[in-house]
Design a protein around this motif. Structure first.
Motif, PDB file in Angstrom:
ATOM      1  N   ASP A 187     121.969  25.291 -45.729  1.00  0.00           N
ATOM      2  CA  ASP A 187     122.704  23.830 -46.243  1.00  0.00           C
ATOM      3  C   ASP A 187     122.435  22.483 -44.826  1.00  0.00           C
ATOM      4  O   ASP A 187     124.250  22.989 -45.121  1.00  0.00           O
ATOM      5  CB  ASP A 187     123.255  23.534 -47.451  1.00  0.00           C
ATOM      6  N   TRP A 188     121.983  23.431 -43.991  1.00  0.00           N
ATOM      7  CA  TRP A 188     122.317  22.465 -42.722  1.00  0.00           C
ATOM      8  C   TRP A 188     121.947  21.189 -42.313  1.00  0.00           C
ATOM      9  O   TRP A 188     120.619  21.124 -41.965  1.00  0.00           O
ATOM     10  CB  TRP A 188     121.801  23.742 -41.035  1.00  0.00           C
ATOM     11  N   GLU A 189     123.427  20.309 -42.891  1.00  0.00           N
ATOM     12  CA  GLU A 189     123.080  19.116 -42.663  1.00  0.00           C
ATOM     13  C   GLU A 189     122.270  18.322 -41.475  1.00  0.00           C
ATOM     14  O   GLU A 189     121.120  16.997 -42.012  1.00  0.00           O
ATOM     15  CB  GLU A 189     123.997  18.571 -43.554  1.00  0.00           C
ATOM     16  N   VAL A 190     122.158  18.768 -40.764  1.00  0.00           N
ATOM     17  CA  VAL A 190     121.553  18.048 -39.649  1.00  0.00           C
ATOM     18  C   VAL A 190     119.998  18.130 -40.176  1.00  0.00           C
ATOM     19  O   VAL A 190     119.832  17.666 -39.074  1.00  0.00           O
ATOM     20  CB  VAL A 190     122.153  19.400 -37.934  1.00  0.00           C
ATOM     21  N   MET A 191     119.262  19.447 -40.130  1.00  0.00           N
ATOM     22  CA  MET A 191     118.258  19.613 -40.791  1.00  0.00           C
ATOM     23  C   MET A 191     118.178  19.560 -42.545  1.00  0.00           C
ATOM     24  O   MET A 191     117.375  18.630 -42.972  1.00  0.00           O
ATOM     25  CB  MET A 191     118.321  21.304 -40.864  1.00  0.00           C
ATOM     26  N   SER A 192     119.003  19.920 -43.127  1.00  0.00           N
ATOM     27  CA  SER A 192     118.143  19.421 -45.014  1.00  0.00           C
ATOM     28  C   SER A 192     118.170  17.974 -45.060  1.00  0.00           C
ATOM     29  O   SER A 192     117.651  17.332 -46.020  1.00  0.00           O
ATOM     30  CB  SER A 192     119.481  19.946 -45.649  1.00  0.00           C
ATOM     31  N   LEU A 193     119.167  17.210 -44.436  1.00  0.00           N
ATOM     32  CA  LEU A 193     118.947  15.562 -44.303  1.00  0.00           C
ATOM     33  C   LEU A 193     118.428  14.850 -43.905  1.00  0.00           C
ATOM     34  O   LEU A 193     118.026  13.943 -44.067  1.00  0.00           O
ATOM     35  CB  LEU A 193     120.979  15.224 -44.509  1.00  0.00           C
ATOM     36  N   ALA A 194     117.335  14.879 -42.584  1.00  0.00           N
ATOM     37  CA  ALA A 194     117.101  14.760 -41.309  1.00  0.00           C
ATOM     38  C   ALA A 194     115.650  15.329 -41.996  1.00  0.00           C
ATOM     39  O   ALA A 194     114.608  13.910 -41.520  1.00  0.00           O
ATOM     40  CB  ALA A 194     117.574  14.791 -40.477  1.00  0.00           C
ATOM     41  N   SER A 195     115.948  15.743 -42.563  1.00  0.00           N
ATOM     42  CA  SER A 195     113.933  16.268 -43.252  1.00  0.00           C
ATOM     43  C   SER A 195     113.094  15.586 -44.005  1.00  0.00           C
ATOM     44  O   SER A 195     113.780  14.542 -44.979  1.00  0.00           O
ATOM     45  CB  SER A 195     113.725  17.924 -44.634  1.00  0.00           C
ATOM     46  N   LEU A 218     115.801  18.676 -48.172  1.00  0.00           N
ATOM     47  CA  LEU A 218     115.137  19.910 -48.245  1.00  0.00           C
ATOM     48  C   LEU A 218     115.896  20.394 -50.208  1.00  0.00           C
ATOM     49  O   LEU A 218     117.577  20.052 -49.975  1.00  0.00           O
ATOM     50  CB  LEU A 218     115.775  20.888 -47.258  1.00  0.00           C
ATOM     51  N   THR A 219     115.813  21.051 -50.977  1.00  0.00           N
ATOM     52  CA  THR A 219     116.263  21.233 -51.486  1.00  0.00           C
ATOM     53  C   THR A 219     116.681  22.860 -50.622  1.00  0.00           C
ATOM     54  O   THR A 219     115.996  23.777 -50.164  1.00  0.00           O
ATOM     55  CB  THR A 219     115.582  22.483 -52.599  1.00  0.00           C
ATOM     56  N   THR A 220     117.617  23.184 -51.258  1.00  0.00           N
ATOM     57  CA  THR A 220     118.136  24.410 -50.079  1.00  0.00           C
ATOM     58  C   THR A 220     119.463  25.326 -50.953  1.00  0.00           C
ATOM     59  O   THR A 220     119.635  25.047 -52.295  1.00  0.00           O
ATOM     60  CB  THR A 220     118.386  24.384 -48.710  1.00  0.00           C
TER      61      THR A 220
END
Length: 355
Positions: free
Chosen positions: A296-304, A308-310
């Protein structure tokens, strides 16, 4: 009393009707005093705006009331939230934190350790950027390891419970009807990749679900996540596009020509790259293939695209727990061994869709 006058301990003693030594005991929580006396002294100190002298407090308690926070890297992705959580707990315990970053340099780390010992810190929290066991530091005060555990089983360490995190993901995917799952990890020699795969394989087998192919290991990058998708699909992606069976189809929820209906990535960075590649191949996420990340690294999970489900490792809470253990050790109640902190599942569009 004049507004600009310095308030002394004798002033507090006079207002509370006690001796200066009683004031010291009451404010430092030492000695055998009645609670009513302590309360009266504290009230007097508050009314006068009395600020205890830190040096005198340290000498009285034979403590520095400071704690070292030693990180192997400079405020990295994993160490920063651990440090923030630890500092929050230390402030609550009326302790100050001294942050030292070793930048993954053993020589620099030893320099910082010597400096912290010279400052007579009450204890040290050691953290790092991976969950690989590390060599312990040898110092004459309590130490707790956070995220990166000590290789000495007698030391106190707090780490994320990666096995529980993967069980939560499998339970989630199974509940959505996904039955054919592939795994994409980071570096094969690292504990995070191995534990997550081993737990995934065991949980899928226990639920009579299929683990498709062998685990795929590479580096922790979006580029590897993209390449791994090609290896998982084996060229099947472009034959599906929008014409697959879609979620809820007769084959259990994936596009008809695909070998999998879910891909579990060992990190959000891998999963984001994987989602980009699936979209390029015309594979719909999650209709054809559900995707999960980890961290749940939001830089990645929310920008995907989609988000992302994580699994959230709750790193600030982990740092807070490490600080709680250190405070207990400083007060004479040390812990031993590894404590695993429960993560939480964060379900988003990469498995649930936009609805």
């Amino acid at each position: 009393m004049d507004r600009g006058a310095v308030v002394r301990i004798t002033d507090v003693a006079a207002l509370a009707g006690v001796s200066p030594s009683t004031v010291s005991k009451a404010l430092n929580d030492t000695g055998s005093l009645r609670e009513s006396t302590r309360a009266r002294v504290r009230e007097a100190a508050e009314r006068l705006g009395f600020v205890p002298d830190a040096t005198a407090r340290s000498l009285s308690a034979r403590r520095s009331f400071t704690v070292g926070l030693l990180s192997t890297d400079s405020a990295g992705r994993f160490s920063l939230p651990v440090v923030l959580g630890a500092e929050n707990a230390l402030v609550g315990g009326e302790l100050s934190a001294l942050l030292a970053t070793a930048r993954h340099d053993p020589v620099r780390e030893q320099h910082h350790v010597r400096a912290l010992v010279a400052r007579r810190v009450d204890g040290i929290i050691v953290t790092g950027r991976t969950t690989e066991p590390r060599e312990p530091i040898r110092v004459p005060m309590p130490v707790v390891y956070a995220f990166a555990p000590s290789s000495d089983p007698e030391d106190a360490s707090v780490v994320p419970d990666d096995a529980l995190g993967m069980r939560l993901l499998v339970e989630h995917l199974a509940g959505l009807g996904r039955r054919r799952v592939a795994y994409v990890g980071g570096r094969a020699e690292q504990a995070a990749s191995l534990v997550r795969y081993e737990t995934l394989a065991a949980e899928l087998a226990a639920r009579d679900l299929e683990l498709v192919g062998s685990p795929l290991y590479g580096d922790w990058s979006e580029q590897w996540g993209r390449r791994a998708v090609d290896l998982v699909l084996g060229g099947a992606g472009r034959s599906v596009g929008s014409g697959g069976a879609g979620r809820g189809g007769s084959d259990g929820g994936s596009g008809g020509g695909l070998p999998v209906d879910a891909i579990v990535f060992a990190s959000d960075q891998l999963a984001r790259g994987g989602c980009d590649r699936l979209r390029e191949l015309g594979v719909r996420v999650p209709d054809d293939v559900a995707v999960t990340g980890y961290d749940d690294w939001e830089v990645m999970s929310l920008a995907s695209r989609p988000q992302l489900t994580t699994v959230d490792m709750q790193l600030e809470r982990l740092g807070q727990r490490a600080a709680e253990l250190l405070i207990a050790a400083i007060e004479g109640e040390p812990a031993r061994g590894v404590e695993r902190l429960a993560p939480r599942l964060v379900a988003r569009a990469s498995t649930l869709g936009d609805g």
